[in-house]
Design an enzyme around this catalytic site. Structure first.
Site, PDB file in Angstrom:
ATOM      1  N   ASP A 258      36.985  50.386  43.491  1.00 19.89           N
ATOM      2  CA  ASP A 258      36.237  49.737  42.415  1.00 19.89           C
ATOM      3  C   ASP A 258      36.050  50.673  41.227  1.00 19.89           C
ATOM      4  OD1 ASP A 258      35.634  47.085  43.043  1.00 19.89           O
ATOM      5  OD2 ASP A 258      33.940  47.646  44.313  1.00 19.89           O
TER       6      ASP A 258
ATOM      7  N   LYS B 104      40.057  48.044  41.154  1.00 21.33           N
ATOM      8  CA  LYS B 104      39.500  46.696  41.027  1.00 21.33           C
ATOM      9  C   LYS B 104      38.422  46.710  39.949  1.00 21.33           C
ATOM     10  CE  LYS B 104      36.651  44.748  44.157  1.00 21.33           C
ATOM     11  NZ  LYS B 104      35.473  44.307  43.346  1.00 21.33           N
TER      12      LYS B 104
ATOM     13  N   GLU C  95      34.174  35.678  44.792  1.00 22.52           N
ATOM     14  CA  GLU C  95      32.934  35.932  45.531  1.00 22.52           C
ATOM     15  C   GLU C  95      31.910  34.825  45.320  1.00 22.52           C
ATOM     16  OE1 GLU C  95      29.486  39.343  46.290  1.00 22.52           O
ATOM     17  OE2 GLU C  95      31.243  39.813  45.049  1.00 22.52           O
TER      18      GLU C  95
END
Length: 271
Positions: free
Chosen positions: A90, A120, A189
């Protein structure tokens, strides 16, 4: 003569082939060498070095405080354990939102200093210039839409996202924009399962769901949640595979008791 490995390393191309073949993709978070080694040996396809380390490793209430240096440290530990799986890291809050040059510099640091394979980042149209610049430098990017934890102060809540038509349409548009910009996969998500299916079916790149139903091309969970280390987080989408909270607490209590009672170490446990 060194024997050849019996497995093939997972790459972004592997994931594309898995989607085309209808094979589901497995993904889990990890933040250190020991757990990453176990997960990789168990056959996980992707390890995400998530900014959730801010919560589960450092005890912060949100993902916002973790720094780029700290993410690189965790990524280095995970990469040292990796034999087969793809390692995704991330980009933390503040390392890519301000402009695309800073985003590229952050991504380059992660790749050079950790040895990870991809990065990401969260967001769609708002961060597309950063995505394009990172991809153009030869760094694979995984997108992230729906509930984006780095935007928690904007949302004000962790409720399901894109339940209204306007937000759902924006999410579908953002998914296509990310694909066109060169993302190799997108995390979805906490969005309605029907929307996740529609998005997954519309893309040629894989989707990885967390709280987005079973029609995504893969699934991801935070290791502390699915192993029962963290017992306070109880969303509907979470399946617990172990109850390490009880098991570890019980083991430590027994250890303390054995020391206090002089049972440990016994004669066979000393030199």
């Amino acid at each position: 003569m060194i024997a050849e490995k019996e497995f093939k390393k997972v790459t972004t191309n592997t994931l594309q082939k898995m989607k085309a073949a209808g094979e589901k993709i497995s993904m889990i978070t990890a933040y250190d060498f020991s757990f990453a080694k176990l997960f990789d040996a168990a056959g996980i396809d992707i390890i995400l070095v998530g900014d959730s380390a801010s919560n589960v490793m450092a005890g912060h209430a949100t993902t916002l405080p973790i720094t780029l240096d700290q993410m690189i440290y965790h990524a280095q530990s995970v990469v040292r354990a990796r034999e087969r799986c793809l390692v995704v890291v991330d980009l933390p809050f503040g390392s890519y939102q301000s402009n695309s040059d800073i985003a590229l510099a952050s991504a380059i640091r992660i790749m050079k200093e950790s040895g990870a394979h991809t990065v990401k980042l969260e967001g769609g149209e708002e961060t597309i210039e950063s995505v394009k610049k990172i991809v153009s430098a030869g760094i694979p990017v995984m997108g992230h839409l729906g509930l984006t934890p780095q935007s928690i102060n904007k949302f004000g809540t962790y409720v399901v996202r894109a339940t209204e038509d306007t937000e759902a349409e924006k999410l579908k548009k953002d998914a296509l924009i990310l694909q066109q910009a060169g993302c190799f996969a997108i995390v979805l998500e906490k969005i309605p399962a029907t929307l996740a299916k529609e998005v997954s079916d519309s893309l040629h790149i894989p989707t990885i769901g967390i709280g987005a139903g079973g029609n995504c091309d893969g699934q991801v969970l935070v290791m502390h949640d699915m192993l029962g280390i963290n017992t306070e987080f109880k969303p509907r989408f979470l399946r617990r595979y172990l109850n390490l909270d009880e098991q570890i607490t019980g083991a430590i209590r027994q250890y303390v008791s054995d020391i206090k009672s002089r049972d440990f170490p016994n004669e066979n446990e000393q030199y």
